[in-house]
Scaffold this motif. Structure first.
Motif, PDB file in Angstrom:
ATOM      1  N   ARG A   1       0.836  -1.200   0.000  1.00 24.16           N
ATOM      2  CA  ARG A   1       0.000   0.000   0.000  1.00 24.16           C
ATOM      3  C   ARG A   1       0.875   1.257   0.000  1.00 24.16           C
ATOM      4  O   ARG A   1       0.640   2.198  -0.759  1.00 24.16           O
ATOM      5  CB  ARG A   1      -0.927  -0.008   1.217  1.00 24.16           C
ATOM      6  CG  ARG A   1      -1.932   1.127   1.237  1.00 24.16           C
ATOM      7  CD  ARG A   1      -2.766   1.098   2.505  1.00 24.16           C
ATOM      8  NE  ARG A   1      -1.988   1.257   3.717  1.00 24.16           N
ATOM      9  CZ  ARG A   1      -1.505   2.414   4.162  1.00 24.16           C
ATOM     10  NH1 ARG A   1      -1.712   3.519   3.489  1.00 24.16           N
ATOM     11  NH2 ARG A   1      -0.805   2.482   5.276  1.00 24.16           N
ATOM     12  N   LYS A   2       1.934   1.247   0.830  1.00 25.12           N
ATOM     13  CA  LYS A   2       2.840   2.396   0.886  1.00 25.12           C
ATOM     14  C   LYS A   2       3.546   2.600  -0.452  1.00 25.12           C
ATOM     15  O   LYS A   2       3.696   3.733  -0.917  1.00 25.12           O
ATOM     16  CB  LYS A   2       3.882   2.213   1.994  1.00 25.12           C
ATOM     17  CG  LYS A   2       3.324   2.410   3.385  1.00 25.12           C
ATOM     18  CD  LYS A   2       4.394   2.210   4.438  1.00 25.12           C
ATOM     19  CE  LYS A   2       3.851   2.379   5.842  1.00 25.12           C
ATOM     20  NZ  LYS A   2       4.878   2.146   6.866  1.00 25.12           N
ATOM     21  N   LEU A   3       3.995   1.488  -1.059  1.00 27.80           N
ATOM     22  CA  LEU A   3       4.666   1.590  -2.355  1.00 27.80           C
ATOM     23  C   LEU A   3       3.720   2.144  -3.422  1.00 27.80           C
ATOM     24  O   LEU A   3       4.121   2.976  -4.242  1.00 27.80           O
ATOM     25  CB  LEU A   3       5.213   0.229  -2.792  1.00 27.80           C
ATOM     26  CG  LEU A   3       6.454  -0.264  -2.052  1.00 27.80           C
ATOM     27  CD1 LEU A   3       6.795  -1.691  -2.471  1.00 27.80           C
ATOM     28  CD2 LEU A   3       7.637   0.649  -2.297  1.00 27.80           C
ATOM     29  N   LEU A   4       2.466   1.679  -3.402  1.00 28.72           N
ATOM     30  CA  LEU A   4       1.490   2.188  -4.365  1.00 28.72           C
ATOM     31  C   LEU A   4       1.230   3.672  -4.152  1.00 28.72           C
ATOM     32  O   LEU A   4       1.152   4.449  -5.118  1.00 28.72           O
ATOM     33  CB  LEU A   4       0.180   1.400  -4.262  1.00 28.72           C
ATOM     34  CG  LEU A   4       0.201  -0.002  -4.856  1.00 28.72           C
ATOM     35  CD1 LEU A   4      -1.096  -0.739  -4.539  1.00 28.72           C
ATOM     36  CD2 LEU A   4       0.430   0.033  -6.353  1.00 28.72           C
ATOM     37  N   GLN A   5       1.113   4.088  -2.910  1.00 28.15           N
ATOM     38  CA  GLN A   5       0.903   5.507  -2.619  1.00 28.15           C
ATOM     39  C   GLN A   5       2.107   6.329  -3.084  1.00 28.15           C
ATOM     40  O   GLN A   5       1.951   7.402  -3.677  1.00 28.15           O
ATOM     41  CB  GLN A   5       0.668   5.730  -1.124  1.00 28.15           C
ATOM     42  CG  GLN A   5      -0.688   5.278  -0.647  1.00 28.15           C
ATOM     43  CD  GLN A   5      -0.846   5.443   0.856  1.00 28.15           C
ATOM     44  OE1 GLN A   5       0.138   5.634   1.581  1.00 28.15           O
ATOM     45  NE2 GLN A   5      -2.073   5.348   1.334  1.00 28.15           N
ATOM     46  N   LYS A   6       3.305   5.810  -2.810  1.00 30.59           N
ATOM     47  CA  LYS A   6       4.526   6.516  -3.212  1.00 30.59           C
ATOM     48  C   LYS A   6       4.591   6.623  -4.739  1.00 30.59           C
ATOM     49  O   LYS A   6       4.919   7.676  -5.277  1.00 30.59           O
ATOM     50  CB  LYS A   6       5.739   5.753  -2.676  1.00 30.59           C
ATOM     51  CG  LYS A   6       7.061   6.432  -2.915  1.00 30.59           C
ATOM     52  CD  LYS A   6       8.190   5.643  -2.293  1.00 30.59           C
ATOM     53  CE  LYS A   6       9.530   6.303  -2.511  1.00 30.59           C
ATOM     54  NZ  LYS A   6      10.621   5.514  -1.941  1.00 30.59           N
TER      55      LYS A   6
ATOM     56  N   ARG B   1       4.564   9.994  -6.972  1.00 30.80           N
ATOM     57  CA  ARG B   1       5.634  10.244  -7.935  1.00 30.80           C
ATOM     58  C   ARG B   1       5.054  10.503  -9.332  1.00 30.80           C
ATOM     59  O   ARG B   1       5.468  11.431 -10.023  1.00 30.80           O
ATOM     60  CB  ARG B   1       6.587   9.053  -7.980  1.00 30.80           C
ATOM     61  CG  ARG B   1       7.869   9.347  -8.686  1.00 30.80           C
ATOM     62  CD  ARG B   1       8.874   8.251  -8.606  1.00 30.80           C
ATOM     63  NE  ARG B   1       8.585   7.294  -7.564  1.00 30.80           N
ATOM     64  CZ  ARG B   1       9.040   6.067  -7.498  1.00 30.80           C
ATOM     65  NH1 ARG B   1       9.873   5.646  -8.403  1.00 30.80           N
ATOM     66  NH2 ARG B   1       8.737   5.248  -6.541  1.00 30.80           N
ATOM     67  N   LEU B   2       4.063   9.680  -9.731  1.00 37.47           N
ATOM     68  CA  LEU B   2       3.440   9.879 -11.038  1.00 37.47           C
ATOM     69  C   LEU B   2       2.709  11.216 -11.105  1.00 37.47           C
ATOM     70  O   LEU B   2       2.766  11.919 -12.126  1.00 37.47           O
ATOM     71  CB  LEU B   2       2.467   8.738 -11.339  1.00 37.47           C
ATOM     72  CG  LEU B   2       3.093   7.394 -11.689  1.00 37.47           C
ATOM     73  CD1 LEU B   2       2.031   6.316 -11.796  1.00 37.47           C
ATOM     74  CD2 LEU B   2       3.894   7.482 -12.972  1.00 37.47           C
ATOM     75  N   LYS B   3       2.047  11.585 -10.024  1.00 34.69           N
ATOM     76  CA  LYS B   3       1.342  12.865  -9.989  1.00 34.69           C
ATOM     77  C   LYS B   3       2.337  14.017 -10.121  1.00 34.69           C
ATOM     78  O   LYS B   3       2.105  14.970 -10.869  1.00 34.69           O
ATOM     79  CB  LYS B   3       0.550  12.984  -8.690  1.00 34.69           C
ATOM     80  CG  LYS B   3      -0.330  14.189  -8.624  1.00 34.69           C
ATOM     81  CD  LYS B   3      -1.158  14.200  -7.357  1.00 34.69           C
ATOM     82  CE  LYS B   3      -2.057  15.422  -7.296  1.00 34.69           C
ATOM     83  NZ  LYS B   3      -2.871  15.416  -6.083  1.00 34.69           N
ATOM     84  N   GLN B   4       3.456  13.919  -9.399  1.00 31.79           N
ATOM     85  CA  GLN B   4       4.484  14.958  -9.492  1.00 31.79           C
ATOM     86  C   GLN B   4       5.053  15.034 -10.902  1.00 31.79           C
ATOM     87  O   GLN B   4       5.287  16.125 -11.428  1.00 31.79           O
ATOM     88  CB  GLN B   4       5.610  14.682  -8.485  1.00 31.79           C
ATOM     89  CG  GLN B   4       5.209  14.919  -7.045  1.00 31.79           C
ATOM     90  CD  GLN B   4       6.288  14.477  -6.070  1.00 31.79           C
ATOM     91  OE1 GLN B   4       7.258  13.832  -6.446  1.00 31.79           O
ATOM     92  NE2 GLN B   4       6.098  14.808  -4.799  1.00 31.79           N
ATOM     93  N   GLN B   5       5.286  13.867 -11.510  1.00 25.58           N
ATOM     94  CA  GLN B   5       5.816  13.858 -12.877  1.00 25.58           C
ATOM     95  C   GLN B   5       4.816  14.483 -13.847  1.00 25.58           C
ATOM     96  O   GLN B   5       5.205  15.244 -14.732  1.00 25.58           O
ATOM     97  CB  GLN B   5       6.148  12.427 -13.318  1.00 25.58           C
ATOM     98  CG  GLN B   5       7.390  11.870 -12.669  1.00 25.58           C
ATOM     99  CD  GLN B   5       7.656  10.424 -13.051  1.00 25.58           C
ATOM    100  OE1 GLN B   5       6.823   9.762 -13.665  1.00 25.58           O
ATOM    101  NE2 GLN B   5       8.820   9.923 -12.686  1.00 25.58           N
ATOM    102  N   ARG B   6       3.510  14.139 -13.675  1.00 26.79           N
ATOM    103  CA  ARG B   6       2.494  14.732 -14.536  1.00 26.79           C
ATOM    104  C   ARG B   6       2.470  16.251 -14.383  1.00 26.79           C
ATOM    105  O   ARG B   6       2.400  16.980 -15.370  1.00 26.79           O
ATOM    106  CB  ARG B   6       1.113  14.151 -14.211  1.00 26.79           C
ATOM    107  CG  ARG B   6       0.831  12.870 -14.947  1.00 26.79           C
ATOM    108  CD  ARG B   6      -0.603  12.430 -14.744  1.00 26.79           C
ATOM    109  NE  ARG B   6      -0.536  11.153 -14.048  1.00 26.79           N
ATOM    110  CZ  ARG B   6      -1.109  10.869 -12.909  1.00 26.79           C
ATOM    111  NH1 ARG B   6      -1.866  11.737 -12.307  1.00 26.79           N
ATOM    112  NH2 ARG B   6      -0.967   9.696 -12.343  1.00 26.79           N
TER     113      ARG B   6
END
Length: 185
Positions: free
Chosen positions: A77-82, A86-91
Motif C-alpha cells: 500500500r505504501k509503495l502504491l501511494q509513493k 511520484r506519477l502525480k508529481q511527474q504529470r
C-alpha cells in the motif's frame, strides 16, 4: 464318612490352594492392569502435551504469517501511494514544462511577428526605391544595350520586384522561407 471327610478336606485344601493361586493371579493381573493404566495415562498425557505444543507452534506460525501478510500488504500500500505521488508529481512537472514551452513558443512567435513587421516597415521604402531604381535602370538600359536587351532587363527587374514584394508581404513567414522564396522562383 471319614473317607468322605478326608476327601472333602482334600478338596477343600485343593480349593484353598486354587483360591490362593487365583487371588495371586488376580493381584498380578491388577498390578499389570494398573501398570497398563498408568502407561496409557502417561502416553495420553504425553500425546496431549505434544498436541498442545503443536497447537502453540501452529498458532505462533499462523500469527507470524498473518503479521507478515499484513506487513506485506502495508508495504504494498505504501509503495502504491509513493508511486502514485511520484506519477502525480511527474504529470505536474510535464504540464508545467509544457505550459512553459508553449509560453516560450508564443513569446518567440510574437517576437518574430514583431521583427517581421519591423523588417517589412524597413523594407517597404527600400522596395519602393528598388522599384523606382528598376524603372530608371530599365529606362537607361535600352540606350546602352539596345531596345531588346532593355525590355528583357526591365521584365527581369519587374519580376524580381514582384517576387521580393510577395516574399516580404507575408508577415508570418520566417526568414528561411523568405530566403527560399528566391530560390524556388
Amino acid at each position: 464318612m471319614e473317607i468322605t471327610r478326608s476327601r472333602l478336606e482334600g478338596q477343600v485344601g485343593t480349593a484353598m490352594q486354587a483360591k490362593e493361586l487365583i487371588i495371586e493371579d488376580v493381584r498380578g493381573l491388577r498390578c499389570e492392569l494398573q501398570a497398563v493404566r498408568s502407561f496409557s495415562k502417561q502416553q495420553c498425557e504425553e500425546m496431549a502435551q505434544q498436541l498442545r505444543l503443536a497447537e502453540e507452534q501452529f498458532s505462533k506460525a499462523l500469527r507470524l504469517w498473518q503479521s507478515e501478510q499484513s506487513a506485506q500488504e502495508e508495504e504494498k500500500r505504501k509503495l502504491l501511494q509513493k508511486q502514485e505521488r511520484r506519477l502525480k508529481q511527474q504529470r505536474l512537472k510535464v504540464l508545467e514544462q509544457r505550459e512553459h514551452f508553449l509560453a516560450e513558443v508564443q513569446r518567440e512567435q510574437e517576437k518574430r511577428v514583431l521583427e517581421m513587421k519591423q523588417e517589412t516597415a524597413v523594407m517597404q521604402p527600400e522596395e519602393e526605391k528598388m522599384g523606382t531604381r528598376a524603372g530608371q535602370d530599365a529606362k537607361r538600359m535600352p540606350r546602352v544595350f539596345g531596345r531588346f536587351w532593355g525590355s528583357l532587363w526591365a521584365l527581369l527587374l519587374q519580376t524580381l520586384c514582384v517576387w521580393v514584394g510577395l516574399c516580404l508581404s507575408w508577415p508570418l513567414v520566417n526568414r528561411r522561407r523568405r530566403a527560399n522564396c528566391f530560390w524556388k522562383a
